[in-house]
Write an enzyme that holds these catalytic residues in place. Structure first.
Site, mmCIF file in Angstrom:
data_model
loop_
_atom_site.group_PDB
_atom_site.id
_atom_site.type_symbol
_atom_site.label_atom_id
_atom_site.label_comp_id
_atom_site.label_asym_id
_atom_site.label_seq_id
_atom_site.Cartn_x
_atom_site.Cartn_y
_atom_site.Cartn_z
ATOM 1 N N CYS A 76 5.677 5.817 10.806
ATOM 2 C CA CYS A 76 5.278 5.874 9.395
ATOM 3 C C CYS A 76 5.015 4.441 8.932
ATOM 4 C CB CYS A 76 6.423 6.492 8.596
ATOM 5 S SG CYS A 76 6.182 6.502 6.825
ATOM 6 N N CYS A 186 -2.122 5.161 7.576
ATOM 7 C CA CYS A 186 -1.045 6.133 7.300
ATOM 8 C C CYS A 186 -1.152 7.192 8.384
ATOM 9 C CB CYS A 186 -1.242 6.750 5.912
ATOM 10 S SG CYS A 186 -0.220 8.231 5.619
HETATM 11 N N1 DGL Z 1 2.940 8.966 7.142
HETATM 12 C C1 DGL Z 1 3.326 7.931 6.264
HETATM 13 C C2 DGL Z 1 2.631 6.604 6.598
HETATM 14 O O1 DGL Z 1 2.233 6.384 7.717
HETATM 15 C C3 DGL Z 1 3.297 8.091 4.793
HETATM 16 C C4 DGL Z 1 3.099 9.305 4.087
HETATM 17 C C5 DGL Z 1 3.949 9.378 2.858
HETATM 18 O O2 DGL Z 1 3.529 8.906 1.796
HETATM 19 O O3 DGL Z 1 5.022 9.905 3.010
HETATM 20 O O4 DGL Z 1 2.500 5.767 5.757
#
Ligand code: DGL
Length: 262
Positions: A76, A186
């Protein structure tokens, strides 16, 4: 804490986005086993305050440690931006984070502008600002915060009218702007790569998953933690903080989809 080669690698994300990183890791490291924790009960992280993102990241890591892991991938970008230093200080095993693939984007060539799509938190934090600072004299780079987009994808919405309307909205001012590369900063956005390409057909779309898994492999090697299991002994296990009946099928389905497409 004793780390053994054949223990699993832990991975977590605010929800299902990190499954795109998991798919890349399953392919590139077929001898490794993985425990994936999706914090879907608290998604999205990208618009939460820092204290909460740190607390949730530590809880996710502790959940996986309890199950037994030899390394942790923060799959993430948002959690990496906010919590990676705290996680590294707190735990003695390797902790691998993510960053938007700006370096590979710049290395592709000198033409056109680069757009970086990410959550508002990722784009505001020093980690990204430092990365931007390294490359902004070489290329025209446009950070594009996408509030609400990860949430749409988290609801299982990887195509269709809601996604199209969202992308139409964020891209309409950029359409004639000589964009050559779009960086997906993301992990959720990887699941709408095709839709992004449809909106910006002339642009290349990059994500950070290959770079992250490459780095994970290097770190495992340096720490003598590469598994010696045979590929058919590879295990993948999912956990979620939300309703398993709703999210487990979604995680499995997205993993299969990514494994088939890549
Ligand atoms: N999947 C997460 C990232 O790579 C973020 C998504 C979220 O806002 O939870 O930033």
């Amino acid at each position: 804490m004793i780390l053994a080669k054949n223990m699993a690698i832990g991975m977590f994300d605010s929800g299902l986005g990190g499954v795109s990183v998991l798919a890349k890791a399953v392919k590139m490291l077929p001898q490794e086993s993985f425990l994936y924790y999706g914090d879907s009960a608290h998604a999205p992280y990208g618009e939460k305050d820092e204290k909460e993102i740190k607390r949730l990241s530590i809880e996710a890591a502790e959940f996986l440690i309890e199950k037994g892991i030899k390394a942790l991938v923060v799959a993430c970008n948002t959690a990496t931006s906010v919590a990676i230093e705290d996680l590294r200080k707190r735990f003695s095993f390797p902790v691998i984070g993510m960053e938007p693939a700006l370096k590979p984007a710049v290395e592709i060539g000198p033409q056109g502008k680069i757009v970086v799509m990410a959550t508002p938190v990722t784009l505001q934090k020093e980690k990204f600002l430092r990365l931007l600072g390294k490359f902004q004299d070489q290329r025209d780079i446009i950070p594009l915060p996408c509030p609400g987009l990860a949430e749409l994808i988290e609801r299982g919405c990887c195509s269709g009218t809601d996604i199209e309307n969202y992308l139409e909205d964020v891209f309409h001012t950029l359409k004639n702007d000589n964009i050559s590369i779009i960086v997906l900063g993301c992990t959720h956005y990887v699941f709408i790569k095709k839709e992004v390409k449809k909106f910006m057909p002339g642009a290349q779309v990059l994500d950070g998953n290959f770079g992250t898994v490459k780095h994970l492999e290097e770190v495992l090697r340096e720490n003598d933690l590469i598994s010696d299991l045979a590929p058919d002994e590879q295990r993948i296990k999912f956990f979620t903080s939300a309703d398993p009946a709703q999210f487990m099928p979604l995680y499995h389905q997205l993993l299969s989809r990514e494994l088939e497409n890549n």
